[in-house]
Structure formats: C-alpha cells, structure tokens
Design a protein around this motif. Structure first.
Motif, PDB file in Angstrom:
ATOM      1  N   VAL A   4       0.842  -1.195   0.000  1.00  0.00           N
ATOM      2  CA  VAL A   4       0.000   0.000   0.000  1.00  0.00           C
ATOM      3  C   VAL A   4       0.879   1.246   0.000  1.00  0.00           C
ATOM      4  O   VAL A   4       0.626   2.194  -0.753  1.00  0.00           O
ATOM      5  N   ASP A   5       1.910   1.230   0.842  1.00  0.00           N
ATOM      6  CA  ASP A   5       2.834   2.368   0.892  1.00  0.00           C
ATOM      7  C   ASP A   5       3.497   2.603  -0.460  1.00  0.00           C
ATOM      8  O   ASP A   5       3.621   3.740  -0.919  1.00  0.00           O
ATOM      9  N   GLU A   6       3.923   1.523  -1.092  1.00  0.00           N
ATOM     10  CA  GLU A   6       4.589   1.636  -2.392  1.00  0.00           C
ATOM     11  C   GLU A   6       3.629   2.188  -3.446  1.00  0.00           C
ATOM     12  O   GLU A   6       4.011   3.056  -4.241  1.00  0.00           O
ATOM     13  N   LEU A   7       2.400   1.708  -3.457  1.00  0.00           N
ATOM     14  CA  LEU A   7       1.411   2.222  -4.405  1.00  0.00           C
ATOM     15  C   LEU A   7       1.133   3.701  -4.148  1.00  0.00           C
ATOM     16  O   LEU A   7       0.994   4.500  -5.085  1.00  0.00           O
ATOM     17  N   PHE A   8       1.064   4.042  -2.880  1.00  0.00           N
ATOM     18  CA  PHE A   8       0.796   5.436  -2.507  1.00  0.00           C
ATOM     19  C   PHE A   8       1.944   6.335  -2.952  1.00  0.00           C
ATOM     20  O   PHE A   8       1.723   7.448  -3.436  1.00  0.00           O
ATOM     21  N   LYS A   9       3.184   5.844  -2.795  1.00  0.00           N
ATOM     22  CA  LYS A   9       4.350   6.628  -3.207  1.00  0.00           C
ATOM     23  C   LYS A   9       4.423   6.775  -4.717  1.00  0.00           C
ATOM     24  O   LYS A   9       4.805   7.823  -5.226  1.00  0.00           O
ATOM     25  N   GLN A  10       4.059   5.703  -5.431  1.00  0.00           N
ATOM     26  CA  GLN A  10       4.132   5.727  -6.885  1.00  0.00           C
ATOM     27  C   GLN A  10       3.081   6.649  -7.504  1.00  0.00           C
ATOM     28  O   GLN A  10       3.307   7.205  -8.570  1.00  0.00           O
ATOM     29  N   SER A  11       1.969   6.758  -6.822  1.00  0.00           N
ATOM     30  CA  SER A  11       0.920   7.624  -7.368  1.00  0.00           C
ATOM     31  C   SER A  11       1.335   9.072  -7.160  1.00  0.00           C
ATOM     32  O   SER A  11       1.838   9.455  -6.119  1.00  0.00           O
ATOM     33  N   ASN A  12       1.127   9.836  -8.161  1.00  0.00           N
ATOM     34  CA  ASN A  12       1.495  11.240  -8.088  1.00  0.00           C
ATOM     35  C   ASN A  12       0.198  12.036  -7.998  1.00  0.00           C
ATOM     36  O   ASN A  12      -0.242  12.659  -8.961  1.00  0.00           O
ATOM     37  N   VAL A  13      -0.402  12.006  -6.838  1.00  0.00           N
ATOM     38  CA  VAL A  13      -1.720  12.594  -6.623  1.00  0.00           C
ATOM     39  C   VAL A  13      -1.681  14.106  -6.827  1.00  0.00           C
ATOM     40  O   VAL A  13      -2.554  14.680  -7.485  1.00  0.00           O
ATOM     41  N   GLU A  14      -0.672  14.740  -6.299  1.00  0.00           N
ATOM     42  CA  GLU A  14      -0.597  16.207  -6.397  1.00  0.00           C
ATOM     43  C   GLU A  14      -0.535  16.661  -7.859  1.00  0.00           C
ATOM     44  O   GLU A  14      -1.216  17.609  -8.245  1.00  0.00           O
ATOM     45  N   GLU A  15       0.274  15.969  -8.658  1.00  0.00           N
ATOM     46  CA  GLU A  15       0.383  16.336 -10.071  1.00  0.00           C
ATOM     47  C   GLU A  15      -0.939  16.133 -10.802  1.00  0.00           C
ATOM     48  O   GLU A  15      -1.345  16.963 -11.612  1.00  0.00           O
ATOM     49  N   GLU A  16      -1.610  15.027 -10.494  1.00  0.00           N
ATOM     50  CA  GLU A  16      -2.879  14.778 -11.175  1.00  0.00           C
ATOM     51  C   GLU A  16      -3.934  15.795 -10.758  1.00  0.00           C
ATOM     52  O   GLU A  16      -4.728  16.253 -11.578  1.00  0.00           O
ATOM     53  N   VAL A  17      -3.960  16.149  -9.488  1.00  0.00           N
ATOM     54  CA  VAL A  17      -4.920  17.157  -9.031  1.00  0.00           C
ATOM     55  C   VAL A  17      -4.635  18.484  -9.731  1.00  0.00           C
ATOM     56  O   VAL A  17      -5.572  19.189 -10.154  1.00  0.00           O
ATOM     57  N   LYS A  18      -3.354  18.829  -9.902  1.00  0.00           N
ATOM     58  CA  LYS A  18      -2.994  20.052 -10.625  1.00  0.00           C
ATOM     59  C   LYS A  18      -3.486  19.984 -12.064  1.00  0.00           C
ATOM     60  O   LYS A  18      -4.038  20.965 -12.593  1.00  0.00           O
ATOM     61  N   GLU A  19      -3.312  18.841 -12.738  1.00  0.00           N
ATOM     62  CA  GLU A  19      -3.776  18.678 -14.120  1.00  0.00           C
ATOM     63  C   GLU A  19      -5.292  18.829 -14.212  1.00  0.00           C
ATOM     64  O   GLU A  19      -5.820  19.472 -15.133  1.00  0.00           O
ATOM     65  N   ILE A  20      -5.992  18.203 -13.256  1.00  0.00           N
ATOM     66  CA  ILE A  20      -7.458  18.301 -13.263  1.00  0.00           C
ATOM     67  C   ILE A  20      -7.888  19.738 -13.052  1.00  0.00           C
ATOM     68  O   ILE A  20      -8.807  20.240 -13.725  1.00  0.00           O
ATOM     69  N   LEU A  21      -7.217  20.455 -12.149  1.00  0.00           N
ATOM     70  CA  LEU A  21      -7.544  21.868 -11.909  1.00  0.00           C
ATOM     71  C   LEU A  21      -7.248  22.696 -13.149  1.00  0.00           C
ATOM     72  O   LEU A  21      -8.059  23.579 -13.512  1.00  0.00           O
ATOM     73  N   GLU A  22      -6.128  22.448 -13.837  1.00  0.00           N
ATOM     74  CA  GLU A  22      -5.809  23.199 -15.037  1.00  0.00           C
ATOM     75  C   GLU A  22      -6.852  22.966 -16.123  1.00  0.00           C
ATOM     76  O   GLU A  22      -7.290  23.909 -16.797  1.00  0.00           O
ATOM     77  N   LYS A  23      -7.247  21.717 -16.304  1.00  0.00           N
ATOM     78  CA  LYS A  23      -8.257  21.406 -17.307  1.00  0.00           C
ATOM     79  C   LYS A  23      -9.595  22.049 -16.941  1.00  0.00           C
ATOM     80  O   LYS A  23     -10.322  22.558 -17.806  1.00  0.00           O
ATOM     81  N   SER A  24      -9.896  22.074 -15.672  1.00  0.00           N
ATOM     82  CA  SER A  24     -11.136  22.689 -15.218  1.00  0.00           C
ATOM     83  C   SER A  24     -11.109  24.192 -15.450  1.00  0.00           C
ATOM     84  O   SER A  24     -12.115  24.791 -15.863  1.00  0.00           O
TER      85      SER A  24
END
Length: 177
Positions: free
Chosen positions: A153-173
């Motif tokens: 779970v920790d490894e999956l959490f580290k691999q996911s780049n949540v902040e970058e994706e949230v930034k992309e979603i905000l930019e698209k919005s």
C-alpha cells in the motif's frame, strides 16, 4: 469297633473337606494376577478416557473463546466474508496452535484492511471534489484494495502522483471555464 469306624470316617471326611476347599497356590496366584490386571487396565482406560474428554472440552472452550474474539475483531466489518472464513477455520481446528495461528492471521488481515481504508480515505481527501472525475484515483483505489501488505500500500501510494494529477485536473477545469 464302631468307635474306630466312626473316627476313620471322620478322618476321611476331614481330609476330603480339606482337599476340596483348598485352592492350589498356582491357581490362586493366577486368579489374583488376572483380577489385579483387569482392575489396573480398567483404571488406566478410565484415566485415559477422562483425560481425553477434558482435552476435548478444553479445545471446545478455546474454540468458543476464539470465535468470540473474531466477532469482536470484526465488529467494524460485520459483513466481511473473511470473518465467516475464519470462523469456519476455527470450528475445524484440531489444536491450540492452529487456533492461535488463525487468530494471528485475522488480526493481520484486519490491520491491513484498516490501513487500506485509511490510505483510500487520504486519497479521497487529497482529490477532494475531483475524486469522482479522476480515472487514476479509481485505479489507485482498486490497486490498494488488492494489495496484500501495508508495504505494498505504501509503495502504491508513493508511486501515485496525486498532487500532479490534481494540478492537471484543476488546469483542465480552469481551461474549460
């Protein structure tokens, strides 16, 4: 002569009664050995049977306590299918070590399950209102649910780049608006 005949008959009667009432020593010993052996065997069997019954009763009590423990452990997850699996395993267990191993497995399972729930809630909090519109968030949640350990779970959490994706979603919005 009648006194002699009388005393002779009396002597022969006494000797016959002595012979017929006496048990030869070998037969007496054999009979005594057999009686003592039967008594000893009966007592040994009785002790063994009592010990086995006590052992089975103790195992049943331990099973009941373990099932009660499983019910308490799964209090937050009453409909979890693993709970039923653990109860069935406990009912089929044949010794104390097996019961302990099943309880340990159940505790580890719940620790991982709670850790997964915490990680998914953190992801939902990080995505906020954009959680439902993110494909990666749903995929990450699916991967976390299929993980087998907290390190996974920790490894999956580290691999996911949540902040970058949230930034992309905000930019698209922002671009849409």
């Amino acid at each position: 002569m009648p006194a002699e005949e009388y005393s002779g008959k009396l002597k022969s009667l006494k000797s016959k009664s002595k012979k017929s009432s006496r048990i030869p020593p070998k037969q007496l010993r054999m009979a005594l050995v057999i009686v003592v052996s039967v008594i000893v065997i009966f007592e040994v069997y009785n002790i063994y049977f009592t010990a086995k019954n006590r052992e089975l009763e103790e195992l049943e009590n331990n099973r009941a306590v373990a099932i009660d423990t499983i019910d308490k452990l799964f209090f937050e997850y009453p409909n979890d299918p693993q709970k039923i699996a653990y109860v069935i395993k406990l009912q089929q267990s044949q010794d104390e070590e097996n019961i302990e191993r099943i309880l340990d497995d159940a505790q580890k399972y719940l620790e991982i399950k709670q850790y997964k729930t915490l990680a998914i809630n953190q992801i939902k909090d990080m995505y906020g209102e954009y959680y439902g519109s993110s494909i990666k968030a749903n995929e990450l949640e699916r991967k976390i649910n299929s993980a087998n350990s907290t390190s996974e779970v920790d490894e999956l959490f580290k691999q996911s780049n949540v902040e970058e994706e949230v930034k992309e979603i905000l930019e698209k919005s922002l671009e849409r608006s």
